[in-house]
Design an enzyme around this catalytic site. Structure first.
Site, short mmCIF file in Angstrom:
data_model
loop_
_atom_site.label_atom_id
_atom_site.label_comp_id
_atom_site.label_asym_id
_atom_site.label_seq_id
_atom_site.Cartn_x
_atom_site.Cartn_y
_atom_site.Cartn_z
N SER A 77 36.91 41.68 48.65
CA SER A 77 36.93 42.95 49.38
C SER A 77 35.98 42.92 50.56
O SER A 77 34.88 42.37 50.46
CB SER A 77 36.57 44.10 48.44
OG SER A 77 37.59 44.24 47.48
N GLN A 85 31.83 39.45 48.22
CA GLN A 85 31.64 38.77 46.94
C GLN A 85 32.77 37.78 46.68
O GLN A 85 33.94 38.18 46.62
CB GLN A 85 31.63 39.83 45.82
CG GLN A 85 31.49 39.29 44.42
CD GLN A 85 31.53 40.41 43.38
OE1 GLN A 85 32.20 41.42 43.59
NE2 GLN A 85 30.85 40.22 42.28
N ASN A 130 37.58 47.35 31.54
CA ASN A 130 37.05 48.15 30.44
C ASN A 130 37.27 47.47 29.09
O ASN A 130 36.48 47.65 28.17
CB ASN A 130 37.67 49.55 30.46
CG ASN A 130 37.08 50.39 31.58
OD1 ASN A 130 36.37 49.87 32.45
ND2 ASN A 130 37.34 51.67 31.55
N GLU A 144 25.37 45.71 38.54
CA GLU A 144 26.51 46.41 39.15
C GLU A 144 27.03 47.50 38.22
O GLU A 144 27.35 48.61 38.65
CB GLU A 144 27.64 45.42 39.43
CG GLU A 144 28.86 46.09 40.07
CD GLU A 144 30.13 45.25 40.00
OE1 GLU A 144 30.12 44.20 39.34
OE2 GLU A 144 31.13 45.67 40.60
#
Lengths: 398, 384
Positions: free
Chosen positions: A161, A126, A384, A244
């Site tokens: 990643s 990604q 978050n 996701e």
């Protein structure tokens, strides 16, 4: 309202459980159990075993290789996968680019990519974040300038990643430098073998190389690799992040870790007996189990309503993301406390999976690295705090 | 598994929602509080007409064969409207106990008048020394020829002051906390030897302390002819906890809705306070706590009829832990985000806090249930 599993659902659970018992190669199962990292070959091998059964991407539309399962069946499958324990197939492929292609791809793109994505012939990574575009993703600056039937792409991506494993990358690029922030972004697929791509490893706190920086220097991407419309890539990105978020709760994984902590605590000396018999420890575990059960039920409620939301994600998926990441972290903290001194020794080769399990107490070697690693789950995929903002806006209208 | 209401459940929900909206406004509730019983007899008759009083009971007993989901729907509305009537005490708890513990003749005598709204029940069980231990019963019943004679003191009998009939737990054998030897008796609230001290609770509902002094009841008053009633008591209390979880969710949701509305009305520093990120995040934290509580209320209602008793008790304990934690957080934050007005009698948000703080205590606080869950091995089996 029927809140219990039907006999059919219970039979399905047994079918999944039986399949996983036999299908997961012993060496892979042991690595997952011991919290070790898998190699690229091991992950591809495992996904191909799943795909041969038709179960590598069950959530996709059936015409593209998914299973016509009910929401409950999907839930059961995931739970069983985590509890087996078996590796979860790569999220980039199964939860991100697959659903994106099904929703936004052309017929040709779907036919070419989807079977290869499902079988991991193409490992996707990604290309979203950049040094200046983290939580504020829409401020990304990587540019794509049209040159005939190619885009010429220049810029820098961060937190890419598995780029060092990947065959392809889905990238957000700026195709209109003059447009306002969210407009002017496009979503393209980039072959990782294209000249001009260089990758620099970033080692995370667990000592492992999972993520990277990626530099793009005059990388030529065919215009036919554009997904959706030019300059409308933000819609694609939002869709992707929404799908996701739902998968990120990982209740089954946290349950697996709690179960593991309870097992290990039976062998951990404390006072005159073992840790597992200490009321304080038991209550600490019980408190975590309560929260996990609540999240599990919340996840089922969201899954049960999933057909009511179509392309736009259920805003409650932000709750799953927040709470799910907190509880993943709490479960790794619990394991740290069970391990105590045994968590102390740093054994790089064991964490990365290069050295195999040799001793009974090897389990403790991955406890601390995983605790450090799992700190990323409350940051990734929209931190978050960003989820708080999303919920305040979408659900509360503030 | 599905979380949608069926046609009948939607009708029940519409009916109770309409009732709360039309007849349980702030002023109306204050008026019911002023009535002789501290609640509305007129509304109780309406509940009977709507079929709510017979909802949880079997058709053979004159009821409408609703399950835990139906009770949950009603109790959520009870929570939203801060209803004062003895639905939990009389229908869910005492009625539920009679339904599961009484024999056919006893059920035929007791339940139809309850369902018709003509008789009120209360469960006289808890005692001053017992705290949350259901097995701790020191009230005694001894056989005297063709009577039972009951002596003891019951504390915090929910809506015990208005009850016509009491279901009294008393020990027929064993020591104080012995799980064996507890029996249930049907006692007329006006029987000789029964004295009651009724009082208002913090949430403005009602309770009573009841003294039984040589109360004589006939042999048929022994419920279900059982001297091993503790499992039945535990089951009825678990049913009440599940109902209470739903009530708490209704109360939390209402307090939360009021709070979000207030954030969109109140201005300070020249802007709506809802534009401040710190308050937005507080509100989101409340939302998360409510959703987690709602999930556990569902879970409690799903598990309340579980036949494996240990599984049932684990589930109910877990639900009460989550409900209590959410209730405290949401209630306190709702008051906090209202600012000064939140701590006044004239703003209803604090009334929700009062009720939620009582719900936290009823049938055991979070520590009690967490300790029990931990003793029982928790929710996730250690053995794969």
């Amino acid at each position: 309202m029927e809140l219990r599993f039907t006999p059919e659902e219970l039979a399905f659970r047994d079918e999944v459980r039986d399949f996983l018992r036999n299908a997961v190669p012993a060496s892979i199962r042991r690595k997952v159990e011991y919290g070790q990292r898998l190699s690229k070959e091991e992950m591809v091998n495992w996904v191909q075993i799943l795909n041969a059964k038709g179960w590598s991407c069950p959530a996709w539309a059936p015409e593209w290789g998914g299973q016509a399962w009910s929401a409950t069946q999907h839930y059961i499958f995931k739970e069983e996968l985590h509890m087996a324990p078996a590796p979860e197939p790569i999220s980039f492929n199964m939860n991100m680019i697959g659903p994106v292609l099904i929703a936004f791809g052309t017929q040709q793109q779907k036919e070419h990519f989807l079977p290869r994505v499902a079988n991991m012939d193409y490992w996707f990574c990604q290309g979203f974040s950049e040094p200046g575009a983290g939580s504020d993703l829409a401020s990304l600056r990587t540019s794509a300038v049209r040159d005939g039937d190619h885009y010429v792409v220049n810029g820098q991506k961060l937190w890419t990643s598995t780029a060092h494993h990947a065959d392809w990358c889905f990238v957000l690029v700026r195709t209109d430098a003059t447009a306002k922030k969210q407009q002017g972004i496009s979503f393209v697929l980039m072959d990782m073998k294209t000249p001009g791509i260089s990758i620099r490893p970033i080692v995370t706190l667990d000592g492992h190389h999972e993520t990277n920086e990626m530099f793009l220097d005059n990388v030529r991407i065919p215009v036919s690799n554009l997904i959706g419309e030019e300059n409308r890539g933000w819609d694609v990105a939002k869709f992707l992040l929404g799908s996701e978020r739902g998968g990120i709760a990982r209740v089954g994984l946290s349950k697996f870790r709690v179960r593991r902590a309870k097992q290990l605590a039976r062998k951990t000396p404390a006072g005159d007996g073992v840790l597992a018999d200490q009321p304080r420890f038991r209550e600490r575990v019980a408190a975590l189990e309560v929260e996990l059960k609540a999240l599990e039920m919340t996840q089922m409620r969201v899954i049960a309503d999933s057909d009511k939301f179509g392309h736009s994600p259920d805003p409650r998926s932000s709750i799953l993301k927040m709470k799910g990441s907190e509880l993943q972290q709490a479960a790794t903290e619990l394991l740290m406390e069970v391990a105590g001194y045994d968590a102390l020794e740093y054994d790089h080769a064991f964490v990365t999976g290069e050295r195999e399990v040799q001793h009974d107490d090897d389990w403790a070697r991955t406890i601390a690295p995983n605790y450090y690693w799992v700190r990323h789950v409350s940051i990734v995929g929209g931190s978050n705090e960003i989820q708080h903002n999303i919920l305040a806006k979408t659900l509360l209208g503030l | 598994m599905n979380f949608d209401f069926n046609e009948e459940q939607r009708m029940i929900k519409d009916a109770v929602d309409r009732l709360v909206a039309d007849r349980y406004g702030f002023e109306q509730r204050a008026r019911y509080l002023g009535e002789a019983d501290g609640w509305s007899r007129e509304l109780w008759a309406s509940y009977a007409e709507l079929g709510l009083l017979g909802l949880p009971f079997a058709e053979a007993d004159g009821g409408f064969a609703g399950g835990p989901a139906e009770t949950m729907i009603v109790m959520e509305a009870v929570g939203r409207g801060l209803l004062l009537e003895p639905y939990l005490a009389s229908v869910v708890l005492a009625g539920g106990l009679v339904a599961s513990a009484a024999d056919e003749d006893q059920r035929a005598e007791i339940l139809p008048p309850l369902i018709a709204g003509e008789r009120l029940l209360a469960f006289a069980h808890s005692e001053a020394q017992a705290r949350y231990d259901l097995a701790d019963v020191d009230t005694r019943a001894r056989r005297d020829r063709d009577h039972w004679v009951i002596d003891g003191c019951k504390r915090f009998v929910l809506h015990g002051d208005c009850a016509d009939q009491l279901i009294v737990s008393a020990r027929v054998s064993g020591e104080r906390c012995d799980p064996d030897g507890i029996a249930l008796f049907v006692v007329d609230a006006k029987a000789v030897g029964v004295s009651r001290r009724g009082y208002q609770t913090q949430d403005r509902l009602r309770a009573a302390d009841i003294t039984l002094d040589g109360v004589r009841v006939p042999l048929v008053a022994l419920l279900g002819a059982s001297r091993q009633a503790l499992p039945l008591i535990e089951k009825a209390v678990d049913g009440a906890i599940a109902a209470l979880c739903a009530e708490a969710v209704g109360a939390m949701q209402q307090a939360f809705d009021m709070t979000v509305e207030y954030l969109k009305l109140r201005k300070q520093f020249g802007v709506l306070i809802g534009s401040f990120q710190v308050l937005q995040h507080s509100a989101v934290d409340m939302l998360v706590m409510i959703e987690q509580a709602r999930s556990m209320a569902y879970y409690a209602s799903m598990m309340v009829n579980e036949e494996d008793v240990l599984e049932r008790r684990r589930a109910i304990a877990a639900a009460k832990v989550q409900i209590n934690r959410s209730a405290r957080f949401v209630a306190q934050q709702a008051v906090q985000l209202h600012g000064g007005i939140g701590v006044t009698e004239e703003c209803q948000v604090g009334h929700f806090m009062r009720r939620l703080s009582m719900i936290e205590i009823l049938f055991g606080d979070a520590d009690h249930h967490l300790a029990q869950l931990a003793r029982d091995g928790g929710l996730i089996a250690a053995d794969a």
